[in-house]
Write a protein that holds these residues in place. Sequence first.
Motif, PDB file in Angstrom:
ATOM      1  N   LEU A   1       0.864  -1.176   0.000  1.00 22.73           N
ATOM      2  CA  LEU A   1       0.000   0.000   0.000  1.00 22.73           C
ATOM      3  C   LEU A   1       0.903   1.229   0.000  1.00 22.73           C
ATOM      4  O   LEU A   1       1.652   1.465   0.946  1.00 22.73           O
ATOM      5  CB  LEU A   1      -0.913  -0.021   1.231  1.00 22.73           C
ATOM      6  CG  LEU A   1      -1.925   1.124   1.338  1.00 22.73           C
ATOM      7  CD1 LEU A   1      -2.803   1.209   0.097  1.00 22.73           C
ATOM      8  CD2 LEU A   1      -2.783   0.948   2.583  1.00 22.73           C
ATOM      9  N   ASP A   2       0.841   1.988  -1.108  1.00 19.66           N
ATOM     10  CA  ASP A   2       1.754   3.107  -1.369  1.00 19.66           C
ATOM     11  C   ASP A   2       1.188   4.413  -0.803  1.00 19.66           C
ATOM     12  O   ASP A   2      -0.025   4.532  -0.623  1.00 19.66           O
ATOM     13  CB  ASP A   2       1.905   3.234  -2.897  1.00 19.66           C
ATOM     14  CG  ASP A   2       3.176   3.939  -3.314  1.00 19.66           C
ATOM     15  OD1 ASP A   2       3.958   4.358  -2.436  1.00 19.66           O
ATOM     16  OD2 ASP A   2       3.401   4.080  -4.525  1.00 19.66           O
ATOM     17  N   ASP A   3       2.065   5.371  -0.564  1.00 16.02           N
ATOM     18  CA  ASP A   3       1.651   6.734  -0.164  1.00 16.02           C
ATOM     19  C   ASP A   3       0.734   6.721   1.047  1.00 16.02           C
ATOM     20  O   ASP A   3      -0.202   7.524   1.128  1.00 16.02           O
ATOM     21  CB  ASP A   3       0.933   7.456  -1.320  1.00 16.02           C
ATOM     22  CG  ASP A   3       1.796   7.594  -2.556  1.00 16.02           C
ATOM     23  OD1 ASP A   3       3.016   7.373  -2.457  1.00 16.02           O
ATOM     24  OD2 ASP A   3       1.230   7.921  -3.616  1.00 16.02           O
ATOM     25  N   PHE A   4       0.999   5.812   1.992  1.00 15.67           N
ATOM     26  CA  PHE A   4       0.065   5.663   3.109  1.00 15.67           C
ATOM     27  C   PHE A   4      -0.078   6.975   3.879  1.00 15.67           C
ATOM     28  O   PHE A   4       0.904   7.626   4.225  1.00 15.67           O
ATOM     29  CB  PHE A   4       0.520   4.555   4.070  1.00 15.67           C
ATOM     30  CG  PHE A   4      -0.439   4.348   5.202  1.00 15.67           C
ATOM     31  CD1 PHE A   4      -1.637   3.682   4.990  1.00 15.67           C
ATOM     32  CD2 PHE A   4      -0.166   4.851   6.468  1.00 15.67           C
ATOM     33  CE1 PHE A   4      -2.547   3.509   6.022  1.00 15.67           C
ATOM     34  CE2 PHE A   4      -1.071   4.684   7.510  1.00 15.67           C
ATOM     35  CZ  PHE A   4      -2.259   4.011   7.283  1.00 15.67           C
TER      36      PHE A   4
ATOM     37  N   ALA B   1       9.769   3.343   4.745  1.00 13.63           N
ATOM     38  CA  ALA B   1       9.702   4.812   4.788  1.00 13.63           C
ATOM     39  C   ALA B   1      10.206   5.346   3.459  1.00 13.63           C
ATOM     40  O   ALA B   1      11.285   4.972   2.993  1.00 13.63           O
ATOM     41  CB  ALA B   1      10.550   5.349   5.935  1.00 13.63           C
ATOM     42  N   GLU B   2       9.427   6.221   2.829  1.00 15.11           N
ATOM     43  CA  GLU B   2       9.788   6.801   1.529  1.00 15.11           C
ATOM     44  C   GLU B   2      10.422   8.172   1.710  1.00 15.11           C
ATOM     45  O   GLU B   2      10.098   8.885   2.657  1.00 15.11           O
ATOM     46  CB  GLU B   2       8.536   7.022   0.682  1.00 15.11           C
ATOM     47  CG  GLU B   2       7.774   5.801   0.311  1.00 15.11           C
ATOM     48  CD  GLU B   2       6.727   6.149  -0.746  1.00 15.11           C
ATOM     49  OE1 GLU B   2       6.927   5.734  -1.881  1.00 15.11           O
ATOM     50  OE2 GLU B   2       5.741   6.825  -0.436  1.00 15.11           O
ATOM     51  N   GLY B   3      11.281   8.540   0.805  1.00 14.34           N
ATOM     52  CA  GLY B   3      11.798   9.903   0.783  1.00 14.34           C
ATOM     53  C   GLY B   3      12.763  10.221   1.915  1.00 14.34           C
ATOM     54  O   GLY B   3      12.805  11.333   2.421  1.00 14.34           O
TER      55      GLY B   3
HETATM   56 CA    CA Z   1       4.941   6.472  -2.822  1.00 20.22          CA
END
Ligand code: CA
Length: 281
Positions: free
Chosen positions: A178-181, A237-239
């Motif tokens: 599940l992306d961009d949670f 964790a993204e970014g």
């Molecule tokens: Ca994303």
Amino acid sequence: AKRSGGNVARFYTREMNDAVCQRVAIESGLRQAIAREELSLHFQPQLSIATGALVGCEALLRWRDGEGHCVPPDRFIPVAEASGQILPIGEWVVGRALDHIAAWRAEGLAPPRVAINVSARQLVQPGFAAMVLAALAQRALPAEVLEVEVTESIFLHPEAAALGELRLLHRRGIRLALDDFGTGYSSLSYLGVLPFDTLKIDRSFVANVDAPDDARGDAILKATIAMSRAFDMQVVAEGVERPSQLAALQTLSCDVCQGYLFSPPLAAEAFADRCLAIKPT
Ligand code: CA
Ligand code: C2E
Ligand code: CA
Ligand code: CA
């Protein structure tokens, strides 16, 4: 009613016209993009926070248009979704990602799992799962090489078909992320609807994780990570851009991180050179 065309024209501002022109230009440029080999995939590594090991990578689409300009995905993906061009493009992404994996393995490299981004539009008509499974079989690749990332937008217009396609892929051993949670129309209920293996915390939450006075942000992350544990999901964790963010995520016992701190998305060859080790024999 006869004159409504004129009325519509009156409401068009110059800006809207520019936006419409740009859309039309992108749509027509995309029509030839696959045939002219203007598309490519870049790969961004995902590292275990505890060990630093490479545990996965995300495939990100790149388009160098007919004039040689790189068009960012945030510009052309929405157009491709609206026009339906995302269907052949999405199929190309699956095939190309698997081709890279197969080629790396043939060279004796040990690529980690590759995550691909899939739009809701690709899932609302049946056949997506069958296409992915056929693409794996064609290259004799196991399901574990792939992860499918979807955003909360697939729950906006809950269509049984989309969930069915994802459940089928999951039953066959393909992981779901599940992306961009946290950025969507969050309702936690859908975490019980699909068996996600991975939850990707959007970079807007990661941005302030190293701020000393952000108690609310910390509480959100703590709760999100605790919930992921309860659901047996891995947390990415993204970014992640700064060492201080990494340290904070480590304290929160986040599992995996992805971001410019380690590497930007890299062209396939650079990714193999810098990130892929020779398979231990
Ligand atoms: Ca994303
Ligand atoms: P996303 O899935 O959330 O992908 C992560 C984006 O964050 C990527 O942007 C990546 O380059 C960028 N990023 C990675 N690390 C950092 C960092 O440390 N700091 C910052 N500021 N950004 C970072 P990119 O490649 O421009 O892609 C944008 C979006 O386009 C993606 O967001 C995804 O929604 C979409 N997209 C990309 N490839 C595909 C595809 O093959 N299919 C579909 N349907 N969508 C795609
Ligand atoms: Ca993604
Ligand atoms: Ca903090």
